[in-house]
Design a protein around this motif. Structure first.
Motif, PDB file in Angstrom:
ATOM      1  N   SER A   1       0.857  -1.193   0.000  1.00  0.00           N
ATOM      2  CA  SER A   1       0.000   0.000   0.000  1.00  0.00           C
ATOM      3  C   SER A   1       0.886   1.233   0.000  1.00  0.00           C
ATOM      4  CB  SER A   1      -0.917  -0.001   1.237  1.00  0.00           C
ATOM      5  OG  SER A   1      -2.002  -0.862   1.049  1.00  0.00           O
TER       6      SER A   1
ATOM      7  N   LYS B   1      -2.426   4.628  -4.278  1.00  0.00           N
ATOM      8  CA  LYS B   1      -3.041   3.965  -5.427  1.00  0.00           C
ATOM      9  C   LYS B   1      -3.026   4.848  -6.670  1.00  0.00           C
ATOM     10  CE  LYS B   1      -7.700   2.968  -7.123  1.00  0.00           C
ATOM     11  NZ  LYS B   1      -7.322   3.605  -8.367  1.00  0.00           N
TER      12      LYS B   1
ATOM     13  N   HIS C   1      -7.137  -0.580  -5.666  1.00  0.00           N
ATOM     14  CA  HIS C   1      -6.507  -0.200  -4.399  1.00  0.00           C
ATOM     15  C   HIS C   1      -6.003  -1.445  -3.658  1.00  0.00           C
ATOM     16  CE1 HIS C   1     -10.238  -0.502  -1.533  1.00  0.00           C
ATOM     17  NE2 HIS C   1     -10.388  -1.316  -2.547  1.00  0.00           N
ATOM     18  N   HIS C   2      -4.917  -1.263  -2.935  1.00  0.00           N
ATOM     19  CA  HIS C   2      -4.332  -2.358  -2.165  1.00  0.00           C
ATOM     20  C   HIS C   2      -4.838  -2.320  -0.727  1.00  0.00           C
ATOM     21  CE1 HIS C   2      -0.630  -2.765  -5.010  1.00  0.00           C
ATOM     22  NE2 HIS C   2      -1.727  -3.281  -5.516  1.00  0.00           N
ATOM     23  N   ILE C   3      -5.053  -3.502  -0.171  1.00  0.00           N
ATOM     24  CA  ILE C   3      -5.530  -3.612   1.213  1.00  0.00           C
ATOM     25  C   ILE C   3      -4.610  -4.576   1.953  1.00  0.00           C
ATOM     26  CG2 ILE C   3      -7.427  -4.307   2.710  1.00  0.00           C
ATOM     27  CD1 ILE C   3      -9.299  -3.823   0.243  1.00  0.00           C
ATOM     28  N   MET C   4      -3.932  -4.061   2.967  1.00  0.00           N
ATOM     29  CA  MET C   4      -3.061  -4.911   3.787  1.00  0.00           C
ATOM     30  C   MET C   4      -3.852  -5.359   5.008  1.00  0.00           C
ATOM     31  SD  MET C   4      -0.095  -4.955   2.311  1.00  0.00           S
ATOM     32  CE  MET C   4      -0.825  -4.840   0.688  1.00  0.00           C
ATOM     33  N   THR C   5      -4.252  -6.596   5.023  1.00  0.00           N
ATOM     34  CA  THR C   5      -5.008  -7.101   6.176  1.00  0.00           C
ATOM     35  C   THR C   5      -4.855  -8.606   6.269  1.00  0.00           C
ATOM     36  OG1 THR C   5      -7.173  -7.222   7.244  1.00  0.00           O
ATOM     37  CG2 THR C   5      -7.163  -7.368   4.863  1.00  0.00           C
TER      38      THR C   5
ATOM     39  N   VAL D   1     -15.650   2.946  -3.277  1.00  0.00           N
ATOM     40  CA  VAL D   1     -15.850   1.747  -4.085  1.00  0.00           C
ATOM     41  C   VAL D   1     -17.351   1.544  -4.278  1.00  0.00           C
ATOM     42  CG1 VAL D   1     -15.457  -0.742  -4.192  1.00  0.00           C
ATOM     43  CG2 VAL D   1     -13.717   0.737  -3.167  1.00  0.00           C
TER      44      VAL D   1
ATOM     45  N   VAL E   1     -13.941  -1.751  10.557  1.00  0.00           N
ATOM     46  CA  VAL E   1     -12.811  -2.624  10.214  1.00  0.00           C
ATOM     47  C   VAL E   1     -12.765  -2.849   8.704  1.00  0.00           C
ATOM     48  CG1 VAL E   1     -14.116  -4.784  10.564  1.00  0.00           C
ATOM     49  CG2 VAL E   1     -11.645  -4.816  10.782  1.00  0.00           C
ATOM     50  N   LEU E   2     -13.959  -2.843   8.075  1.00  0.00           N
ATOM     51  CA  LEU E   2     -14.002  -3.085   6.627  1.00  0.00           C
ATOM     52  C   LEU E   2     -14.004  -1.789   5.824  1.00  0.00           C
ATOM     53  CD1 LEU E   2     -16.591  -6.006   6.539  1.00  0.00           C
ATOM     54  CD2 LEU E   2     -14.109  -6.174   6.323  1.00  0.00           C
TER      55      LEU E   2
ATOM     56  N   TYR F   1     -11.717  -0.393   4.577  1.00  0.00           N
ATOM     57  CA  TYR F   1     -10.831  -0.533   3.408  1.00  0.00           C
ATOM     58  C   TYR F   1     -11.538  -1.128   2.201  1.00  0.00           C
ATOM     59  CZ  TYR F   1     -10.081  -5.096   5.791  1.00  0.00           C
ATOM     60  OH  TYR F   1     -10.222  -6.297   6.438  1.00  0.00           O
ATOM     61  N   ASP F   2     -12.695  -1.748   2.429  1.00  0.00           N
ATOM     62  CA  ASP F   2     -13.452  -2.263   1.282  1.00  0.00           C
ATOM     63  C   ASP F   2     -14.200  -1.144   0.558  1.00  0.00           C
ATOM     64  OD1 ASP F   2     -12.686  -4.885   1.480  1.00  0.00           O
ATOM     65  OD2 ASP F   2     -14.411  -5.507   2.696  1.00  0.00           O
TER      66      ASP F   2
ATOM     67  N   LEU G   1     -13.285   2.511   0.904  1.00  0.00           N
ATOM     68  CA  LEU G   1     -12.468   3.683   0.592  1.00  0.00           C
ATOM     69  C   LEU G   1     -11.489   3.283  -0.499  1.00  0.00           C
ATOM     70  CD1 LEU G   1     -11.781   4.921   4.250  1.00  0.00           C
ATOM     71  CD2 LEU G   1     -13.780   5.320   2.805  1.00  0.00           C
ATOM     72  N   ASN G   2     -11.616   3.939  -1.650  1.00  0.00           N
ATOM     73  CA  ASN G   2     -10.857   3.498  -2.830  1.00  0.00           C
ATOM     74  C   ASN G   2      -9.469   4.142  -2.885  1.00  0.00           C
ATOM     75  OD1 ASN G   2     -10.382   2.075  -5.139  1.00  0.00           O
ATOM     76  ND2 ASN G   2     -11.615   3.384  -6.465  1.00  0.00           N
ATOM     77  N   VAL G   3      -8.755   4.002  -1.779  1.00  0.00           N
ATOM     78  CA  VAL G   3      -7.345   4.398  -1.728  1.00  0.00           C
ATOM     79  C   VAL G   3      -6.590   3.215  -1.128  1.00  0.00           C
ATOM     80  CG1 VAL G   3      -7.744   6.882  -1.523  1.00  0.00           C
ATOM     81  CG2 VAL G   3      -7.673   5.469   0.545  1.00  0.00           C
ATOM     82  N   ASP G   4      -5.263   3.243  -1.176  1.00  0.00           N
ATOM     83  CA  ASP G   4      -4.491   2.172  -0.558  1.00  0.00           C
ATOM     84  C   ASP G   4      -4.714   2.191   0.956  1.00  0.00           C
ATOM     85  OD1 ASP G   4      -3.549   1.131  -2.869  1.00  0.00           O
ATOM     86  OD2 ASP G   4      -1.449   1.662  -2.558  1.00  0.00           O
ATOM     87  N   MET G   5      -4.929   0.998   1.513  1.00  0.00           N
ATOM     88  CA  MET G   5      -5.330   0.916   2.924  1.00  0.00           C
ATOM     89  C   MET G   5      -4.550  -0.173   3.646  1.00  0.00           C
ATOM     90  SD  MET G   5      -8.000   3.075   3.525  1.00  0.00           S
ATOM     91  CE  MET G   5      -8.734   2.411   5.013  1.00  0.00           C
ATOM     92  N   LEU G   6      -4.495  -0.021   4.974  1.00  0.00           N
ATOM     93  CA  LEU G   6      -3.998  -1.086   5.841  1.00  0.00           C
ATOM     94  C   LEU G   6      -5.016  -1.277   6.961  1.00  0.00           C
ATOM     95  CD1 LEU G   6      -1.291   0.861   5.123  1.00  0.00           C
ATOM     96  CD2 LEU G   6      -0.171  -1.087   6.194  1.00  0.00           C
ATOM     97  N   GLY G   7      -5.212  -2.515   7.352  1.00  0.00           N
ATOM     98  CA  GLY G   7      -6.093  -2.795   8.487  1.00  0.00           C
ATOM     99  C   GLY G   7      -5.233  -3.005   9.726  1.00  0.00           C
TER     100      GLY G   7
END
Lengths: 360, 262
Positions: A204, A207, A213-217, B25, B67-68, B70-71, B73-79
């Motif tokens: 990430s 983007k 988009h990338h998701i790190m989880t 998204v 928690v979700l 990131y599903d 928001l259409n940017v790079d994400m980390l949980g």
């Protein structure tokens, strides 16, 4: 060209981190490893290589800083000692589950609990059997010298990025504190942002319009998806077991008896091998360098040639379980351990070899 | 693709006055109908779009109802792990100083398990944005008592109401972090009316703009409802929020340009 220096093990780790182009160190003071961060803060690599060095508010914060940095493809590390590493276990599990590369150094001290600040090897189980929650392993390197403390930083980062997995250096308070001659290779420049993005296309990093988009989880609420992730991780660990095993055999070719020991214990046993050979007893030393993956096959082969093994550890008997799983019960395999910061002497372990194995 | 609209011929550029930002998204939100999360998601992503920073934005979602995030928001994400988002953001912003970094956290995440990370990130004067959704309850886990649960308020772990003598007092963490020299803009907003939504969007913009100045944390608390956890209809929940939450958590700026204004 590189250079030779006289350094403490903890300092060698810090200097090696700067020289391999590490992007960030996040730590929290704890004896006997505080020299790692002290050295970095004194060297100020943020002014030279651009490496970030930050003292976190806790080990919990430090490991989660690693998680953040690793999720963006950066080369990040931390160091701590046993109680602090326990606090980091949740974060290490997240790193494994999210498949992120990071380097974690444990300069082990005696436990359980607050224990002692003296050296120990009692964190073997925690290091090699996962440590945190869930089915995962970390690659574990066990240095036995200040030189290896420095060398394994590069080795560790390479493996971490190759397999996208957290890597541990499992050392102890004695190797962290002792001074030895160490060869330091020339510095490798830190990667540019463009290089990070191209080398870590999964990360990430922001983007661009051209990709999703990338998701790190590590979260997947769908059981089928979570099982797929677990199968993927297990497949990765099988490859690691196949390809990444490191070990050292000393005087094993004609040996009738061998010590099996890692890290500091291996240094002590190496001296005991000399003492035994002086008395005409053919003794060797088998030293696992990677504790996960454990050198099962070479140890199994050695088990077919010797009459007995003494596993020497500064704990109550942890690695011996993996030795027996590798060798079986055909020959006597016994354990000798000291705990709580007591370091056994070469005479002591040689005497134990005679008592427990040769005379037994 | 099947046309979703009754009069597709009317969907011409000149008629288009309002649309979903591309930084959301196109999928159904997992939040309960009436929840404020969706509105805050939208305002945040509109700010990202307006500012033109979508490709250099990295977001961190918490553990909790969002928690979700990131599903959506259409940017790079980390949980992040529960409460640790400010630690992730600290490292990311320091390692990528030219990125815009935000955390999106609930009250349990930010003000209970993550209190240390919140306070220390604010105290260090990190240059990222914290978006804090305060609905006074743990929504995701089924309505347990939160650090922000009001005195007397019933939840599944204080079924007879929060007894402050036993369970302690609700924590006003926003006022607390405003005291720290490392915060630059601290505000409390809501999204229960169109006017409040517009104010929240402005606050989010200002908090993200803080990252251009490099003078510390931009912190936006949004007092929100949890109609499921509060066991009310959405309309009742918003009324209850105005009557009970706002007196304890008054809306408005608390710190502007590094100076306390309240």
């Amino acid at each position: 060209m590189g250079e030779l220096r006289l350094m403490k093990g903890n300092e060698a780790i810090a200097e090696a981190a700067i020289r391999v182009g590490c992007d960030g160190y996040f730590g929290y003071p704890i004896t006997p490893q505080s020299e790692v961060m002290e050295y970095l803060m004194a060297e100020k690599p943020y002014e030279t290589t651009g490496m970030v060095v930050l003292q976190a508010e806790s080990e919990v914060a430090a490991i989660n800083m690693l998680y953040g940095g690793a999720g963006t493809g950066k080369m990040v590390m931390t160091s701590s000692s046993s109680p602090g590493i326990s606090l980091m276990q949740e974060g290490i599990s997240y790193l494994a589950g999210t498949q992120l590369p990071a380097l974690i150094v444990n300069i082990v001290r005696g436990g359980p609990g607050l224990g002692t600040i003296q050296p120990s090897q009692a964190d073997y189980f925690q290091a090699v059997k996962g440590g945190g929650h869930g089915d995962y392993y970390t690659i574990v390197y066990a240095p036995a010298s200040v030189q290896e403390m420095a060398d394994f930083v590069k080795l560790g980062f390479d493996a971490a990025f190759h397999y996208r997995t957290p890597v541990l250096i499992l050392s102890d308070g004695a190797i962290g504190q002792m001074m030895e001659k160490v060869y330091l290779p020339d510095p490798i420049p830190r990667r540019t942002e463009e290089e990070v993005i191209s080398q870590c296309p999964w990360a990430s990093t922001g983007k661009p319009p051209t990709r999703e988009h990338h998701i790190m989880t590590s979260l997947d609420l769908d059981p089928a998806g979570q099982e797929r992730l677990n199968l993927l991780l297990q497949e990765k660990y099988r490859v690691i077991e196949e390809k990444e095993v490191l070990y050292e055999k000393i005087d094993c070719d004609d040996a009738e008896y061998v010590f099996v020991a890692f890290g500091l214990s291996a240094r002590i046993c190496q001296k005991a091998v000399h003492l035994a050979r002086e008395q005409g007893i053919k003794v060797g030393l088998f030293r696992p360098i990677t504790l996960f993956p454990f050198p099962k096959k070479p140890l199994q082969e050695l088990g077919k040639k010797v009459k007995g093994m003494l596993v020497v550890e500064m704990n109550a008997g942890q690695m011996i379980e993996d030795v027996i799983l590798s060798v079986g019960f055909q020959i006597p395999i016994k354990h000798y351990g000291r705990f709580g910061g007591i370091i056994p002497t070469p005479d002591e372990v040689f005497r134990m070899l005679k008592e427990k194995i040769i005379g037994g | 693709m099947e046309e979703k609209f009754a009069h597709p011929e009317l969907r011409t550029p000149e008629n288009l006055v309002y649309k979903r930002t591309d930084f959301l998204v196109d999928r159904p939100l997992s939040y309960c109908p009436g929840c404020g999360h969706g509105v805050v998601h939208r305002m945040l992503m509109e700010v990202v779009e307006d500012k033109g920073i979508g490709s250099i934005t990295i977001g961190i979602s918490p553990v909790g109802c969002s928690v979700l995030a990131y599903d959506f928001l259409n940017v790079d994400m980390l949980g992040a792990a529960h409460g640790r988002a400010p630690a992730l953001a600290t490292a990311i912003k320091r390692l990528w100083p030219n990125r815009y970094v935000f955390t999106y956290q609930g009250d349990g995440d930010l003000a209970a398990i993550g209190t240390a990370e919140t306070i220390h990130a604010c105290n260090r004067g990190e240059n990222f944005t914290i978006i804090f959704i305060n609905n006074g309850i743990y929504g995701m886990t089924g309505g347990q008592m939160a650090p922000t649960t009001l005195p007397g308020m019933r939840t599944s772990t204080c079924p007879y109401g929060r007894d402050v003598g036993i369970m302690g007092h609700p924590m006003k963490i926003t006022e607390l972090i405003a005291q720290l020299p490392g915060t630059y803009y601290v505000t409390r907003q809501a999204v229960h009316t169109p006017a409040a939504v517009r104010k929240t969007k402005k606050a989010l913009r200002k908090a993200i703009d803080c990252q251009d100045l490099g003078k510390g944390i931009g912190f936006v608390e949004v007092v929100s409802n949890c109609n499921s956890g509060w066991k009310m209809t959405p309309v009742q929940a918003n009324q209850w929020m105005e009557e009970h939450m706002f007196p304890k958590y008054p809306l408005g700026d608390i710190k502007v340009d590094g100076e306390l204004v309240k």
